[in-house]
Every structure is written in C-alpha cells, then in structure tokens.
Design a protein around this motif. Structure first.
Motif, mmCIF file in Angstrom:
data_model
loop_
_atom_site.group_PDB
_atom_site.id
_atom_site.type_symbol
_atom_site.label_atom_id
_atom_site.label_comp_id
_atom_site.label_asym_id
_atom_site.label_seq_id
_atom_site.Cartn_x
_atom_site.Cartn_y
_atom_site.Cartn_z
ATOM 1 N N ASN A 1 0.812 -1.226 0.000
ATOM 2 C CA ASN A 1 0.000 0.000 0.000
ATOM 3 C C ASN A 1 0.841 1.271 0.000
ATOM 4 O O ASN A 1 0.365 2.325 0.388
ATOM 5 C CB ASN A 1 -0.931 0.012 1.213
ATOM 6 N N GLU A 2 2.101 1.201 -0.417
ATOM 7 C CA GLU A 2 2.911 2.413 -0.465
ATOM 8 C C GLU A 2 2.559 3.239 -1.697
ATOM 9 O O GLU A 2 2.018 2.730 -2.689
ATOM 10 C CB GLU A 2 4.394 2.069 -0.465
ATOM 11 N N ASN A 3 2.864 4.520 -1.631
ATOM 12 C CA ASN A 3 2.577 5.404 -2.757
ATOM 13 C C ASN A 3 3.433 5.023 -3.964
ATOM 14 O O ASN A 3 4.585 4.605 -3.819
ATOM 15 C CB ASN A 3 2.837 6.858 -2.376
ATOM 16 N N GLU A 4 2.872 5.180 -5.127
ATOM 17 C CA GLU A 4 3.582 4.797 -6.347
ATOM 18 C C GLU A 4 4.831 5.635 -6.562
ATOM 19 O O GLU A 4 5.829 5.138 -7.099
ATOM 20 C CB GLU A 4 2.651 4.926 -7.550
ATOM 21 N N CYS B 1 0.221 -0.904 7.167
ATOM 22 C CA CYS B 1 1.400 -1.299 6.397
ATOM 23 C C CYS B 1 1.161 -2.722 5.897
ATOM 24 O O CYS B 1 1.543 -3.698 6.561
ATOM 25 C CB CYS B 1 2.656 -1.210 7.273
ATOM 26 N N ASN B 2 0.518 -2.858 4.743
ATOM 27 C CA ASN B 2 0.217 -4.169 4.169
ATOM 28 C C ASN B 2 1.461 -4.733 3.491
ATOM 29 O O ASN B 2 2.047 -4.087 2.613
ATOM 30 C CB ASN B 2 -0.915 -4.071 3.154
ATOM 31 N N VAL B 3 1.860 -5.947 3.879
ATOM 32 C CA VAL B 3 3.084 -6.541 3.344
ATOM 33 C C VAL B 3 2.797 -7.931 2.815
ATOM 34 O O VAL B 3 1.799 -8.566 3.159
ATOM 35 C CB VAL B 3 4.180 -6.611 4.430
ATOM 36 N N SER B 4 3.698 -8.397 1.971
ATOM 37 C CA SER B 4 3.636 -9.763 1.453
ATOM 38 C C SER B 4 5.052 -10.282 1.317
ATOM 39 O O SER B 4 6.021 -9.515 1.295
ATOM 40 C CB SER B 4 2.918 -9.806 0.092
ATOM 41 N N MET C 1 8.346 1.633 5.081
ATOM 42 C CA MET C 1 7.452 2.674 4.592
ATOM 43 C C MET C 1 7.191 3.661 5.729
ATOM 44 O O MET C 1 7.062 3.258 6.887
ATOM 45 C CB MET C 1 6.138 2.083 4.090
ATOM 46 N N GLU C 2 7.113 4.949 5.403
ATOM 47 C CA GLU C 2 6.890 5.989 6.399
ATOM 48 C C GLU C 2 5.505 6.603 6.228
ATOM 49 O O GLU C 2 5.029 6.798 5.106
ATOM 50 C CB GLU C 2 7.957 7.083 6.284
ATOM 51 N N THR D 1 6.699 8.536 -2.115
ATOM 52 C CA THR D 1 6.589 9.523 -1.046
ATOM 53 C C THR D 1 5.851 8.917 0.148
ATOM 54 O O THR D 1 5.116 7.937 0.018
ATOM 55 C CB THR D 1 5.850 10.773 -1.541
ATOM 56 N N ARG D 2 6.060 9.527 1.311
ATOM 57 C CA ARG D 2 5.434 9.002 2.524
ATOM 58 C C ARG D 2 3.956 9.374 2.568
ATOM 59 O O ARG D 2 3.528 10.391 2.023
ATOM 60 C CB ARG D 2 6.151 9.545 3.757
ATOM 61 N N LYS D 3 3.205 8.561 3.257
ATOM 62 C CA LYS D 3 1.785 8.827 3.439
ATOM 63 C C LYS D 3 1.584 9.806 4.588
ATOM 64 O O LYS D 3 2.464 9.981 5.445
ATOM 65 C CB LYS D 3 1.048 7.520 3.719
ATOM 66 N N GLU D 4 0.403 10.433 4.626
ATOM 67 C CA GLU D 4 0.087 11.396 5.686
ATOM 68 C C GLU D 4 -1.307 11.110 6.226
ATOM 69 O O GLU D 4 -2.225 10.791 5.472
ATOM 70 C CB GLU D 4 0.162 12.838 5.173
#
Length: 435
Positions: free
Chosen positions: A141-144, A163-166, A250-251, A147-150
């Motif tokens: 779910n990180e930005n394409e 923070c969805n991971v696989s 991811m931040e 950049t960090r999410k807010e």
C-alpha cells in the motif's frame, strides 16, 4: 567405464579385446546389461524469486533409455535434451554425461512445487525434487511515487496506521517513530520503538499502541493509536523482514490537530526608562492560525518603537512570538498579553513590565586620619600630688615635703623625682581606703 571380468576362467573363448583384469564395454548387451538408476538422493531446492534454479537428476547405466521431466500435474516439460513445454526459461543442464538437470531461469512464485525426473524403464523409475521459492518482503500500500503517506487526526480520536506486506515466508512487521521535525540531536539518535520494546524497558509513553492481525500469518500490519494526543504525532515507520534480503520500509506522517497553548518564559520583567527590552512567549498549536501581543486591551502593531517578530527553533508545531520595545517610557509599563487562537480554541497568558529603579549609592564617609603620637624619651611619672616649691623666709633652703624633692635643672625647669619609698606609701594608703 566397464565391468571387471576374469578373462582366464569365466569367459571361453575370451571376448574380443579381453586382457587380464580388463573390462567389457557397455555396448555388449548380448553379454551383460544393467538397469538404469539414480545416483543422487532425493533433495529439496530453495531459491529466491528471480534467480536460476537447477534441479539435479543423475542417472547411472542409462543405456538406450530416455530421461524426461514432468511437473506435479504430469505436464511434460522435457524429453531427453529437448524442451517440450512452450517456456523458454526451462531447459536441460548437462555438466557431465550422467547429469540430466532441469534448469529454470528467472524463477517465479508460480514455479514452486514438485518436479519429477523419470526414466522410461518398465516399470518407470521416478525421482521427485521439491522446489521452494523465497520472496523478499514487499509493501503493497505504499505510494507509487515513493513519497510518505500522511494522516490527519484530532485529539481524542483513534488512528490506524496501515502497512500491508507480502512475502515468502510471511514477513514480520516492526514499528518505529521519530519526531516530525528532524534536528541535529534527533538524527544522532536511533529510531525509537513504540510498542512492546518500550513497555519492556519501562519507559513512559503518553501514547497507547496495539497491533492487529490482518491476513494469514501477518501480524502487526496495522498500528492502532488509541486516544491520540499532540504527543503522538510524528513519522511512523514500518519495517518488514522475513530473512530474505532486502528488508523494506514505509513511512507515514501522523499530524494531530489541537488548540493553542501559550507559555511565558517570564511572568514579570523590569527595565529602566529610556532602555530597551524584549517580551517573549511560546505558542504550541496545530494548525497555527492567529497570534499577537496585546496591551491595554488592544493588539500591538509594529511601529518605530514596537516590533513584533515570529520565528521557529525547530520544535514541532511551536513558534516564538517576541515583542521588542525601545526607548521605554512611563506609558509602556503595565500588563501585556500573548494571545493565540485557531479553529479548535484559544489561549492567552499575561506578564507585567515594570520600571526598574536602581538604588541610590550612599554618600561616602570622610576618612578619619589619626596622627601618630611622637614618642618621648622620658618616662611618664605616676599621678601624684604636685606641690610647688616654697622657700622659707628664715631658712634659705628648698622645702622638702610629702611628695619628694625638687631638683633644679640647668634650663630652669624642675621635674619631680619620685622616690620609691614614697610610691610604696601611696599604694599602701590606697589599698587601705579600699578595704
């Protein structure tokens, strides 16, 4: 290679080319033949996705038989040295004559499973090989743009940082937090853990964190901040790892909105008339909206003698509001208010500016000069009764009385020469009176 035989006793007549301790070639099928066999035990192969996998299969005494590879669904992949399946990533690797290794380039997750090396004997001989594919952790779910999410929230709300991971095996997720404003001091420090490790260390934390389980085997992908406050804002970093490098992170920046809070460094300050002074207050708020100084109920505007400045010292959501007053006069003394407001509320603090009057210096006292006394070479006579010299009319001799004798000096002055006996009599007389 061949089969050792005893040419002198076993074989008659001796085979062609037979010598003592010689061998019989394999192509003499009419004389002797062996069944093909696998000479490598069954093993499992583990490879990271994107790499090349080599599945081993070595055959002894293959002869005229053929080797084929199939997958767990009996799909024919290769026959002898030829590829049958329409996938150019697959081939046969033969570093030695007996090797019939299956080669899979650029391994994908779908390639994992069981592969079977077969020899077309009767019955068919098989050797299974299990292929395991490892996948490094990935954040879904990180930005394409990277950049960090807010996340923007208000005090008292519950915030979920996701923070969805696989990955294979399933990655573990660990959370960290650092201040929004990065100062020199914060860069020198390592990231601060914000969940179990902080609790185990006994360190106090004004924010309450929990993690939730999402997906099979995935723990900690959602960080829940309960009853969020201004002290919970910051940059939250999730780090996912599963022992397959590299680890990923991811931040997410969490901003918490709250009403202003005004604090004063000094409640009272003094200064002399004609001098200069600075009044200072600190305002913490998010968002920052309206802030100013007030005197006698009115907002202070910049002028020749009054100047208002706003500056920041790198502390998150905090500004300094200063008021410089030059050439102070009587009208400047009194109560000043620092005022701040935004859409969530307002706050103010008051301080006093009063006149400083230095104490008057006492008049210096005149120093008393004591003149030194000139010492005399003559001894001071004890106090005695002095009687002047009288001359009898009928006797032209000096009078000798109670006190002693007078002796004339050449310069005409007379001094009393006290006799020791007279002195002792006087002491005795005094002691008698006292008793």
């Amino acid at each position: 290679m061949g089969i050792p035989v005893d040419c002198g006793k076993t074989w008659s007549p001796k085979p062609r080319g037979c010598l003592q301790d010689a061998t019989i070639p394999y192509d003499l099928e009419d004389i002797f033949a062996l069944e093909p066999s696998f000479d490598v035990p069954v093993i499992n192969i583990t490879v990271v996705v994107g790499k090349t996998a080599i599945l081993p299969c070595s055959v002894e005494f293959l002869g005229e038989h053929k080797v084929v590879w199939t997958d767990e669904f009996s799909t024919l992949l290769t026959f002898d040295i030829n590829r049958i399946i329409d996938d150019d990533r697959i081939g046969i690797d033969r570093p030695y004559t007996r090797d019939w290794n299956l080669l899979i380039r650029d391994v994908k997750v779908k390639d994992r499973g069981r592969y079977i090396c077969q020899i077309n004997t009767h019955p068919i001989k098989t050797k299974p090989v299990e292929l395991n594919v490892l996948v490094p952790p990935q954040i879904l779910n990180e930005n394409e743009d990277g950049t960090r999410k807010e996340i923007l929230s208000k005090e008292g709300e519950t915030v979920n940082v996701i923070c969805n991971v696989s990955g294979i095996p399933a990655p573990s997720v660990k959370w960290y937090r650092r201040p929004l404003e990065e100062t020199v001091e914060s860069k020198k420090e390592s990231l601060i853990t914000s969940e179990l490790e902080r609790r185990e260390s006994g360190e106090r934390e004004p924010c309450i964190y929990t993690t939730e389980k999402t997906g099979i085997g995935m723990e900690g992908e959602i960080l829940v901040i309960h009853n969020v406050s201004r002290y919970c804002d910051g940059i939250y970093q999730c780090v996912a790892s599963n022992d397959v490098p590299p680890a990923v992170e991811m931040e997410t920046a969490v901003f918490v909105e709250f009403q202003p809070e005004v604090s004063l460094i000094n409640k009272r300050i003094s200064q002399e008339k004609g001098k200069e002074t600075i009044l200072l207050c600190e305002i913490t708020a998010f968002p920052q909206a309206l802030s100013y100084w007030m005197f006698q109920g009115r907002e202070i505007a910049n002028s020749e003698r009054l100047k208002v400045d706003i500056y920041s010292e790198g502390k998150a959501h905090t500004i300094k509001l200063s008021l410089r007053i030059t050439n102070i006069s009587d009208s400047d003394f009194g109560e000043y208010e620092c005022f701040a407001s935004n859409k969530f509320g307002r706050d103010r603090e008051a301080m006093i500016l009063y006149e400083f009057r230095p104490p008057k210096a006492p008049k210096p006292e005149k120093p008393v000069v004591i003149q030194p006394t000139t010492r005399s070479r003559h001894h001071v006579a004890p106090p005695v009764t002095y009687r002047p010299t009288r001359v009898k009319e009928d006797v032209q001799e000096p009078y000798t009385g109670f006190v002693g004798e007078y002796r004339p000096r050449k310069n005409g002055c007379q001094f009393l020469n006290v006799n020791l006996t007279v002195t002792l009599k006087m002491i005795f007389f005094v002691l008698l009176l006292i008793s």
